[in-house]
Design an enzyme around this catalytic site. Structure first.
Site, PDB file in Angstrom:
ATOM      1  CB  SER A 220      -0.893  -0.013   1.252  1.00 43.68           C
ATOM      2  OG  SER A 220      -1.653   1.158   1.364  1.00 43.68           O
ATOM      3  CG  HIS A 300      -9.652  12.915  -5.887  1.00 42.42           C
ATOM      4  ND1 HIS A 300     -10.375  14.007  -5.461  1.00 42.42           N
ATOM      5  CD2 HIS A 300      -9.572  12.089  -4.824  1.00 42.42           C
ATOM      6  CE1 HIS A 300     -10.715  13.854  -4.191  1.00 42.42           C
ATOM      7  NE2 HIS A 300     -10.234  12.696  -3.777  1.00 42.42           N
ATOM      8  CE  LYS A 343     -13.742  12.967  -4.027  1.00 42.39           C
ATOM      9  NZ  LYS A 343     -14.632  11.988  -3.351  1.00 42.39           N
ATOM     10  CB  THR A 372     -25.041  -1.103   1.515  1.00 38.96           C
ATOM     11  OG1 THR A 372     -23.991  -1.313   2.451  1.00 38.96           O
ATOM     12  CG2 THR A 372     -25.263   0.393   1.376  1.00 38.96           C
ATOM     13  CB  THR A 373     -30.335   0.830   1.268  1.00 41.86           C
ATOM     14  OG1 THR A 373     -30.901   0.243   2.436  1.00 41.86           O
ATOM     15  CG2 THR A 373     -31.449   1.311   0.360  1.00 41.86           C
TER      16      THR A 373
END
Length: 571
Positions: A220, A300, A343, A372-373
């Site tokens: 990482s 980004h 973004k 998760t919805t």
């Protein structure tokens, strides 16, 4: 099983008490510890700053524990009396907040209400109090794009506000399928999967990969986003951190691992707080050499780079992708790409793209997806429209790049310490949390310019900054206002300028020899600034004032496919 039985359950509880087994929780350093065994004197553990127990409660706890211990010793078959001591939770909260206030990293949120029809303007708590937003991640103003809004309105009217549940219950629909097909096409991958945010996408995907692959090791980048760090941590897999964008350090760590060990290199294309660009091609080379998977965060960069807006990986083979030949390109070599819809595309949500089997495995195993919805139909339809619009209209990102160039140049000319980078991010170094907050406050109160101060833990202590993000709507007039305001605030607070950082040996590229010579990722040719560009070129870029550059931008606006021109931002 026995504990569930009404007869055996009670018998086990009595036997447990007779054997002197109990539990006491002691809270310290934000974690709870469970103690089992013979009854012991209760211990109150201090928190990192304050304590969860008051002195009076500590004394009472000690007395109660001593009494219980004596009773248990004298009559071992008796259950000790229950005498609970309650932690001071509110005191703990206050102590943690006090630390944030003392180190000046406490975060204040401004009431900023963006106005779609006046982008990039917004109003504060009072609707007549206008400010100009200079730190939005809606880089291209797509949050107000009329095509996106029209699609969302139509979808909202037909399908309602919410999705109705998780994807596996009732949230799977045509909008999810169409959006994922569009994302897969954007990145030239077999498949894609949409999440509620890219934070969740990164966390869920990395955690699932690391926990399911036996002996997996992550490599990482030291500047990776918190979502990637959290996903790796949740996986329980081993992690090796390599120095930011340091290929030699990465290779040394790869070489230290056995060839048969599964490896995943996690990194970003655009690092949002400093604006640096990851060495994607070189990392792909190392991945091939050492048998590693590549996990690239393009959050980004999507919408911002490449002929279709697929990100930096696409941009690096600009001509090949413009010609529709993705095979063998750098983007083709990346195994897993993650991106956001919140973004440059102006909506909300995140996604992964890669091989069909990889995506299906994450869909089938990742709790962050399963439980998760689903995103609302209108949101997914709007995001699909935003992606398709940017795939066919590169003018928005070209204008954004031109505005970035002009603001960087103007600030640099005034000795304002811009961190050098080749991207669309303009980080301005302050180096002190309290001063960064004051600079942000003065820009807002005195100049009606909103830019949020960036402090720990987003950046390390001592690297605090202001982060400006121009958009196509930040015209020359707004740019002039910004540069003038920053100049005034820097003088008012006595903040260090580039020359002062240079006198101290330079820092983070500021005041370093040749630091400002970084070439933008978008070349003049790609921006259609060159003569005889052949695709609607507008001639050589004028040098000098921002007003002169705005004339270039006006010409570039006229070269848009539809020929439409909107003041301030492209429709």
């Amino acid at each position: 099983m026995a504990k569930r039985c009404p007869i055996m359950g009670k018998a086990l509880a009595v036997q447990s008490a007779r054997n002197g087994l109990g539990s006491a929780r002691a809270y310290g350093m934000g974690k709870a510890k469970l103690h089992t065994g013979s009854v012991k004197e209760a211990q109150a553990v201090d928190a990192s700053v304050g304590t969860l127990f008051s002195a009076e409660k500590k004394a009472k706890a000690a007395a109660a524990a001593a009494t219980a211990n004596a009773t248990a010793t004298a009559t071992p078959n008796c259950i000790p009396a229950h005498n609970p001591i309650h932690p001071n939770y509110e005191g703990f909260y206050a102590a943690e907040l006090d630390k944030k206030h003392k180190d000046k990293s406490y975060r204040y949120f401004n009431n900023i209400n963006r106005l779609a029809k006046e982008f990039p303007r917004a109003h504060m708590s009072a609707k007549d109090e206008r400010v100009t937003v200079w730190c939005s991640n809606d880089y291209l103003g797509m949050g107000r794009n009329p095509h996106v809004l029209r699609t969302m309105h139509e979808t909202l009217e037909m399908y309602g506000a919410g999705a109705g549940g998780t994807r596996n219950i009732s949230g799977h629909n045509q909008h999810a399928l169409a959006l994922e097909a569009t994302i897969a096409k954007l990145h030239a991958k077999e498949s894609a999967l949409v999440f509620s945010s890219c934070y969740v996408a990164n966390d869920a995907t990395l955690a699932t990969l690391g926990s399911k692959m036996p002996n997996c090791v992550f490599l990482s980048d030291s500047s990776n986003h918190a979502s990637m760090i959290q996903g790796i941590r949740h996986s329980g897999a081993k992690k090796l951190v390599f120095k930011h964008n340091d290929i030699a350090d990465l290779e040394a760590k790869l070489a230290s691992l056995p060839p048969e060990v599964p490896k995943i290199i996690a990194f970003e294309s655009v690092y949002s707080m400093c604006g640096s660009i990851g060495p994607i091609a070189e990392i792909c080379d190392l991945a091939d050499k050492y048998g590693a998977l590549t996990f690239l965060d393009e959050v980004h960069a999507v919408g911002m780079y490449g002929p279709h807006g697929a990100g930096v990986a696409e941009h690096l083979d600009f001509d090949a992708h413009r010609a529709g030949c993705p095979e063998g390109t750098i983007m083709d070599r990346v195994d897993i790409i993650t991106g956001t819809l919140g973004k440059a595309y102006g909506c909300v949500g995140g996604y992964i793209a890669g091989s069909a089997r990889m995506v299906d495995m994450i869909r089938s195993l990742a709790p962050g997806f399963i439980f998760t919805t689903s995103l609302p139909p209108a949101t997914m339809a709007g995001a699909k429209t935003a992606i398709e619009h940017q795939m066919g209209h590169p003018t928005d990102r070209r204008l954004q790049q031109l505005h970035t160039r002009s603001v960087k140049a103007a600030l640099t000319a005034r000795d304002i310490p811009v961190l050098p980078n080749p991207s669309h991010i303009i980080p301005v170094l302050v180096g002190n949390a309290e001063l960064a907050k004051q600079a942000s406050d003065f820009l807002l109160s005195d100049h009606k310019i909103y830019v949020q101060a960036i402090n720990y833990p987003t950046v390390p202590v001592g690297q605090e900054r202001l982060r400006f993000t121009p958009t196509p709507g930040h015209t020359a007039e707004l740019q002039e206002d910004l540069v003038s305001a920053v100049e005034e605030v820097w003088g008012k607070l006595g903040l260090k300028r580039t020359s002062e950082w240079r006198d101290q040996g330079g820092f983070l590229g500021v005041g370093v020899e040749g630091g400002n010579d970084v070439e933008p990722l978008w070349t003049d040719t790609q921006l259609s600034l060159g003569v005889n560009e052949g695709e609607g070129g507008v001639g050589e870029m004028r040098t000098g004032s921002l007003v002169g550059q705005e004339k270039d931008l006006d010409e570039l606006r006229h070269h848009r496919g539809s020929g439409a021109r909107v003041v301030g931002v492209l429709a």
